[in-house]
Write an enzyme that holds these catalytic residues in place. Sequence first.
Site, mmCIF file in Angstrom:
data_model
loop_
_atom_site.group_PDB
_atom_site.id
_atom_site.type_symbol
_atom_site.label_atom_id
_atom_site.label_comp_id
_atom_site.label_asym_id
_atom_site.label_seq_id
_atom_site.Cartn_x
_atom_site.Cartn_y
_atom_site.Cartn_z
ATOM 1 N N ASP A 84 -21.697 60.421 106.847
ATOM 2 C CA ASP A 84 -20.680 60.115 105.831
ATOM 3 C C ASP A 84 -20.745 61.122 104.694
ATOM 4 O OD1 ASP A 84 -19.605 57.712 107.081
ATOM 5 O OD2 ASP A 84 -21.628 56.941 106.766
ATOM 6 N N GLU B 250 -29.387 54.263 114.612
ATOM 7 C CA GLU B 250 -29.269 55.715 114.438
ATOM 8 C C GLU B 250 -30.584 56.288 113.918
ATOM 9 O OE1 GLU B 250 -24.474 55.964 113.516
ATOM 10 O OE2 GLU B 250 -25.860 55.909 111.842
ATOM 11 N N ASP C 62 -25.354 63.374 115.934
ATOM 12 C CA ASP C 62 -24.688 62.272 115.227
ATOM 13 C C ASP C 62 -23.868 62.824 114.065
ATOM 14 O OD1 ASP C 62 -23.937 59.720 114.484
ATOM 15 O OD2 ASP C 62 -25.949 59.029 113.957
HETATM 16 C C1 5RP Z 1 -22.077 55.273 111.821
HETATM 17 C C2 5RP Z 1 -22.344 56.546 111.123
HETATM 18 C C3 5RP Z 1 -21.391 57.671 111.371
HETATM 19 O O1 5RP Z 1 -22.113 58.758 111.859
HETATM 20 C C4 5RP Z 1 -20.721 58.029 110.081
HETATM 21 O O2 5RP Z 1 -20.107 56.868 109.555
HETATM 22 C C5 5RP Z 1 -19.658 59.120 110.297
HETATM 23 O O3 5RP Z 1 -18.630 58.606 111.077
HETATM 24 P P1 5RP Z 1 -17.326 59.436 111.424
HETATM 25 O O4 5RP Z 1 -17.746 60.502 112.379
HETATM 26 O O5 5RP Z 1 -16.408 58.428 112.053
HETATM 27 O O6 5RP Z 1 -16.769 59.987 110.143
HETATM 28 O O7 5RP Z 1 -23.283 56.724 110.382
HETATM 29 O O8 5RP Z 1 -22.963 54.267 111.414
#
Ligand code: 5RP
Length: 223
Positions: free
Chosen positions: A84, A103, A81
């Site tokens: 942010d 998640e 995953d």
């Molecule tokens: C979704 C998340 C994402 O993993 C997080 O926002 C990162 O996203 P991105 O890869 O688009 O920057 O926690 O709920």
Amino acid sequence: MTQDELKTLVGQAALSYVVPGQIVGVGTGSTVNKFIDALVTMKDQIPGAVSSSVASTERLQALGIRVFEANEVGELAVYIDGADEIDAGGHMVKGGGAALTREKIVAAQSKSFVCIADESKLVQVLGAFPLPVEVIPMASARLQRQFAALGGQALVRMKDGVPLVTDNGQYILDVTGLKIGDALAFESQVNQWPGVVTVGVFAHQKASVCLLGTASGVRTLNF
Ligand code: 5RP
């Protein structure tokens, strides 16, 4: 390299953590989308995936990758995953895509968490990115006051002029103004507040590895 190219780089690098013959846990977001697109090259080597959102489920299925319900399967070897924010200890802020609850569930069901991110996500202290917290709608105003007492400002996430509703039928608060030094203690504290479904600090379910996309290639951080 653009941010998009860095995401592609780490999405592809994550393939080496997928265990042939085993179901893989799949997160949500633009970086994970790159991973899903790369995973198609291994789809005949794995039974399928457990997904953390409707969006990822749809993308996986569109590519012919079978999606299992979390309750249908046991412990997963690996969960992949994005984040942010991630700090030097592997603690993360997640939930920018509003998928934090599922998640965290799939992460908890997995032996290891491989975080894939571009280098802009690596921070010294968590909290500059507005912290997502999934909440029961009737508790949102009181929870806004509880965050204010910690020095934060919590806003209900909106979409098209109305509160965004998550895959689980709940609201998201985005909290600014926090500096989360002790991520484990903070996560435990906020988890206890009535009406909180999931706080977007992933310290109890921190990353085992982070594949960080940099201009000079993939940097691997082990925690
Ligand atoms: C979704 C998340 C994402 O993993 C997080 O926002 C990162 O996203 P991105 O890869 O688009 O920057 O926690 O709920």
